[in-house]
Motif scaffolding. Structure first.
Motif, PDB file in Angstrom:
ATOM      1  N   LEU A  93     -43.901  68.484  27.468  1.00  0.00           N
ATOM      2  CA  LEU A  93     -42.440  68.439  27.384  1.00  0.00           C
ATOM      3  C   LEU A  93     -41.863  67.554  28.484  1.00  0.00           C
ATOM      4  N   LEU A  94     -42.321  67.800  29.722  1.00  0.00           N
ATOM      5  CA  LEU A  94     -41.844  67.013  30.857  1.00  0.00           C
ATOM      6  C   LEU A  94     -42.145  65.532  30.651  1.00  0.00           C
ATOM      7  N   ALA A  95     -43.387  65.251  30.248  1.00  0.00           N
ATOM      8  CA  ALA A  95     -43.810  63.866  30.082  1.00  0.00           C
ATOM      9  C   ALA A  95     -43.020  63.210  28.956  1.00  0.00           C
ATOM     10  N   ALA A  96     -42.765  63.949  27.878  1.00  0.00           N
ATOM     11  CA  ALA A  96     -42.043  63.376  26.749  1.00  0.00           C
ATOM     12  C   ALA A  96     -40.598  63.087  27.127  1.00  0.00           C
ATOM     13  N   LEU A  97     -39.971  64.006  27.844  1.00  0.00           N
ATOM     14  CA  LEU A  97     -38.588  63.789  28.257  1.00  0.00           C
ATOM     15  C   LEU A  97     -38.489  62.601  29.203  1.00  0.00           C
ATOM     16  N   VAL A 150     -48.237  67.139  38.502  1.00  0.00           N
ATOM     17  CA  VAL A 150     -49.144  65.993  38.611  1.00  0.00           C
ATOM     18  C   VAL A 150     -49.565  65.509  37.225  1.00  0.00           C
ATOM     19  N   LEU A 151     -49.855  66.463  36.328  1.00  0.00           N
ATOM     20  CA  LEU A 151     -50.251  66.065  34.976  1.00  0.00           C
ATOM     21  C   LEU A 151     -49.137  65.298  34.286  1.00  0.00           C
ATOM     22  N   ALA A 152     -47.904  65.770  34.460  1.00  0.00           N
ATOM     23  CA  ALA A 152     -46.773  65.078  33.831  1.00  0.00           C
ATOM     24  C   ALA A 152     -46.609  63.686  34.422  1.00  0.00           C
ATOM     25  N   LEU A 153     -46.846  63.583  35.732  1.00  0.00           N
ATOM     26  CA  LEU A 153     -46.737  62.296  36.417  1.00  0.00           C
ATOM     27  C   LEU A 153     -47.711  61.281  35.837  1.00  0.00           C
ATOM     28  N   SER A 155     -48.845  61.514  32.645  1.00  0.00           N
ATOM     29  CA  SER A 155     -48.789  61.503  31.176  1.00  0.00           C
ATOM     30  C   SER A 155     -47.588  60.756  30.621  1.00  0.00           C
ATOM     31  N   TRP A 156     -46.532  60.579  31.430  1.00  0.00           N
ATOM     32  CA  TRP A 156     -45.302  60.013  30.865  1.00  0.00           C
ATOM     33  C   TRP A 156     -45.491  58.598  30.340  1.00  0.00           C
ATOM     34  N   VAL A 157     -46.542  57.890  30.824  1.00  0.00           N
ATOM     35  CA  VAL A 157     -46.688  56.489  30.425  1.00  0.00           C
ATOM     36  C   VAL A 157     -46.924  56.339  28.927  1.00  0.00           C
ATOM     37  N   PHE A 158     -47.582  57.333  28.311  1.00  0.00           N
ATOM     38  CA  PHE A 158     -47.900  57.177  26.885  1.00  0.00           C
ATOM     39  C   PHE A 158     -46.640  57.253  26.016  1.00  0.00           C
ATOM     40  N   PRO A 159     -45.831  58.333  26.142  1.00  0.00           N
ATOM     41  CA  PRO A 159     -44.580  58.313  25.370  1.00  0.00           C
ATOM     42  C   PRO A 159     -43.673  57.142  25.751  1.00  0.00           C
ATOM     43  N   VAL A 204     -45.109  63.650  17.913  1.00  0.00           N
ATOM     44  CA  VAL A 204     -46.521  63.495  17.550  1.00  0.00           C
ATOM     45  C   VAL A 204     -47.358  63.304  18.807  1.00  0.00           C
ATOM     46  N   ASN A 205     -46.849  62.448  19.699  1.00  0.00           N
ATOM     47  CA  ASN A 205     -47.595  62.166  20.919  1.00  0.00           C
ATOM     48  C   ASN A 205     -47.709  63.401  21.810  1.00  0.00           C
ATOM     49  N   MET A 206     -46.716  64.289  21.715  1.00  0.00           N
ATOM     50  CA  MET A 206     -46.743  65.499  22.556  1.00  0.00           C
ATOM     51  C   MET A 206     -47.960  66.374  22.269  1.00  0.00           C
ATOM     52  N   VAL A 207     -48.389  66.387  21.012  1.00  0.00           N
ATOM     53  CA  VAL A 207     -49.569  67.195  20.674  1.00  0.00           C
ATOM     54  C   VAL A 207     -50.783  66.676  21.445  1.00  0.00           C
ATOM     55  N   ARG A 208     -50.912  65.346  21.471  1.00  0.00           N
ATOM     56  CA  ARG A 208     -52.040  64.762  22.192  1.00  0.00           C
ATOM     57  C   ARG A 208     -51.932  65.028  23.689  1.00  0.00           C
ATOM     58  N   LEU A 209     -50.734  64.918  24.218  1.00  0.00           N
ATOM     59  CA  LEU A 209     -50.533  65.178  25.645  1.00  0.00           C
ATOM     60  C   LEU A 209     -50.875  66.622  25.988  1.00  0.00           C
ATOM     61  N   THR A 210     -50.509  67.536  25.078  1.00  0.00           N
ATOM     62  CA  THR A 210     -50.846  68.935  25.300  1.00  0.00           C
ATOM     63  C   THR A 210     -52.360  69.093  25.433  1.00  0.00           C
ATOM     64  N   GLY A 211     -53.091  68.466  24.530  1.00  0.00           N
ATOM     65  CA  GLY A 211     -54.548  68.553  24.583  1.00  0.00           C
ATOM     66  C   GLY A 211     -55.107  68.026  25.888  1.00  0.00           C
TER      67      GLY A 211
END
Lengths: 287, 332
Positions: A93-97, A150-153, A155-159, A204-211
């Motif tokens: 969620l954080l990364a997607a936003l 840290v994970l969100a930091l 992960s945001w590049v993909f969305p 859609v990308n959020m599902v992958r980020l969750t994994g």
């Protein structure tokens, strides 16, 4: 009211189009979600206090056996599902936003802003995330919040990349151009035109980020660097593999196997769901 | 050296500078100070007198302004001094150099094996597209590509090493082994490295397979292939000269771009097999709170990954002269 109903119906329709594998994966994730929500009801024993003889094999009072302190494994796995899902979902969620916002800004403004942001993304993509997470955990203490941040930091590049390319494409569309000539401001365009177009792709990308986040949390906990107060699946495995003589006893057949199974099932199911969704969003990918 | 390449090089230097600076700032941003750490570690309370405090501050250079500390940190770093390990009581760089080779060995072996197997299987799959062999490979490799390497490693460890006893449980060499000749030593090292390398390879092969399958399929649809066949070239020549050569480009970039995640996987896999590389060392360092060592490993690992990516950029530019704007290779 009708709008809400429509919004609820859309995911169901999407899932109906899944292949058999996709549907199975969806059911697995649904089951894990239910287990996580109803963890206090379905686990008879507490997850943090001893409730039987240590290292008893599955069967009888403890369906999945107990660990070296006599804590029920089934209860630990139920509560561990909460940690995994929480970390996975909040990170996504954080990364997607954040990533979505940066992607829109980068794509819409263009110019120097876009250049700088793109270079930062290039750099973030090649940096290895696990060493950074280990360093952060070592310096700032291993808490779930730190891990999520840290994970969100990372992960945001993909969305951000997905959204940017989409906005770049949309910007050239005729209807956006005409909206602009009618005097539509940046906020109006983002709100009315970009967000609705971009949202499904980010979802859609959020599902992958969750994994990804679930795997990363499990890896950190497995190293013993996860939040020691949260009983995550990785932490159970960490305790199991560090138990002296785990290789020469049959204890691993439940102590290590069940958290392993839960984690693998979850990761694979999430991957399959995101694969199906990506295939629908972009037909070129599925061949 | 054209202009694009110069900017690219500048970017890499900038990234390295950011990481080095981050490394300098981290311990200073951490809650507490060295005196709190010293006095809390002994078990009983140790109170430093103001004089002692001043003495130690001067001794470690902590009384100077942060800018001065930063400059001396940078100059030490340029001379290859990564600090002194608290736990091993040895220069950090010496410890890292001893362990670095093991991690390199695992990562390089996994890269070579997975790239080779993935490309071969991907090409076969693309060639027999939509036949049963393609479907079979596709299904199995997709599942394999989604399981993280350390979970695969656990399975391998408990089935082949603990269960069947075919492989050693931990380490990179047999302790106190008197080797008769060098060949025995090599065999022993390979025997120990086998399972970790296999775990890393399996986890990576799926991704390489999917990429090369896609890439080969794209090339197979190109017009110049029809031309090549129409010219009456043999199938062998078409495959090796026309298909594989063109399909290799995205594979080369991917090999280097995914190094970061492979290093992450290697850190975890080393800990599964207690393999004495940097990943295992990093965990040991965290467990004994050896901060200079943690920072040193972090620095070495990230800079190695960046270096590999820089090489990839360079190679890619040589392989494909069409690439003059780097951002195009990402598909923007």
């Amino acid at each position: 009211m009708a709008g809400v109903l429509k919004l609820l119906l859309k995911p169901i329709k999407t899932i109906k189009k899944f292949s058999l594998l996709g549907k199975t994966s969806f059911i697995v994730i649904l089951l894990i979600l239910l287990v996580a929500i109803f963890a206090p009801c379905i686990s008879i024993h507490p997850y943090n206090v001893s409730s039987g003889p240590p290292l008893s094999p599955p069967g009888g009072e403890h369906p999945l056996g107990t660990d070296e302190l006599g804590i029920d494994l089934w209860a630990q796995i139920c509560y561990g599902a909460r940690v995994s899902l929480l970390v996975g979902f909040l990170t996504a969620l954080l990364a997607a936003l954040g990533g979505g916002l940066i992607g829109i800004v980068s794509g819409y403004l263009g110019g120097w802003t876009d250049k700088i942001l793109m270079r930062i993304i290039d750099i973030m993509i090649v940096l290895p995330d696990l060493p950074v997470m280990i360093v952060m955990a070592a310096f700032f203490g291993p808490s779930l919040l730190n891990i999520i941040l840290v994970l969100a930091l990372f992960s945001w590049v993909f969305p951000a990349r997905i959204v940017r390319s989409q906005v770049l494409m949309l910007k050239e569309q005729g209807y956006i151009k005409s909206a602009e000539t009618y005097g539509a401001g940046a906020w109006y365009l983002i709100h009315r035109h970009f967000l609705p177009e971009v949202f499904p792709l980010v979802a859609v990308n959020m599902v992958r980020l969750t994994g990804r986040a679930v795997v990363a949390e499990a890896g950190l906990s497995f190293l013993g660097l996860g939040d020691p107060t949260s009983k995550s699946w990785g932490l159970i495995m960490h305790h199991a593999i560090n138990f002296a003589g785990i290789y020469f006893t049959p204890f691993w057949k439940w102590w290590l196997l069940y958290p392993w199974l839960a984690l693998t099932l979850m990761v694979i199911s999430l991957a399959f769901i995101s694969r199906e969704l990506e295939k629908m969003a972009d037909p070129r990918m599925g061949r | 050296m054209n202009k694009k390449r110069v900017t690219r090089l500048a970017e890499y230097f900038f990234t390295v500078w950011v990481i080095v600076t981050l490394n300098f700032l981290l311990p200073r941003a951490m809650p507490g100070d060295p005196f709190l750490y010293l006095s809390s570690d002994v078990g009983e309370e140790v109170i430093f007198s103001e004089e002692q405090r001043q003495y130690y501050l001067a001794y470690y250079g902590l009384d100077r302004p942060v800018g001065g500390q930063y400059l001396s940190y940078m100059s030490e770093l340029l001379r290859g001094n990564l600090g002194h390990s608290l736990y091993y009581n040895e220069p950090v760089s010496h410890i890292i150099l001893r362990r670095l080779a093991w991690t390199f060995f695992l990562v390089i072996a996994a890269v070579i094996l997975s790239t080779f197997i993935g490309t071969v299987l991907g090409s076969i799959s693309a060639w027999y597209r939509e036949k049963w062999l393609d479907k079979f490979l596709f299904f199995n490799l997709i599942i394999m590509s989604e399981i993280p390497a350390f979970l695969l490693g656990l399975v391998l460890l408990f089935s082949f090493a603990a269960g069947l006893g075919l492989f050693p449980l931990s380490g990179a060499m047999t302790h106190f082994a008197g080797y008769e000749n060098w060949w025995e030593k090599v065999l022993d090292i390979l025997h120990h490295a086998f399972l970790p390398v296999i775990a890393l390879t399996i986890a990576r092969t799926g991704g390489m397979y999917l990429l090369s399958r896609n890439s080969v399929i794209t090339v197979l649809e190109k017009d110049y292939l029809r031309t090549a066949r129409a010219k009456g070239l043999s199938e062998k020549r078409v495959i090796f000269r026309h298909v594989l050569r063109n399909a290799m480009l995205p594979i080369v970039t991917r090999v280097f771009l995914s190094l970061g995640s492979l290093v992450g996987g290697a850190i975890l896999v080393e800990n599964v097999f207690a393999y004495p590389g940097l990943g295992h060392l990093m965990r040991e360092a965290v467990m004994v709170r050896d901060y200079p060592l943690i920072q040193g490993i972090f620095l070495v690992v990230t800079i190695c990954v960046l270096l590999a990516n820089f090489i990839a950029d360079f190679i890619y530019g040589k392989l494909d002269p069409r690439v003059n704007d780097y951002s195009e290779t990402y598909g923007g």
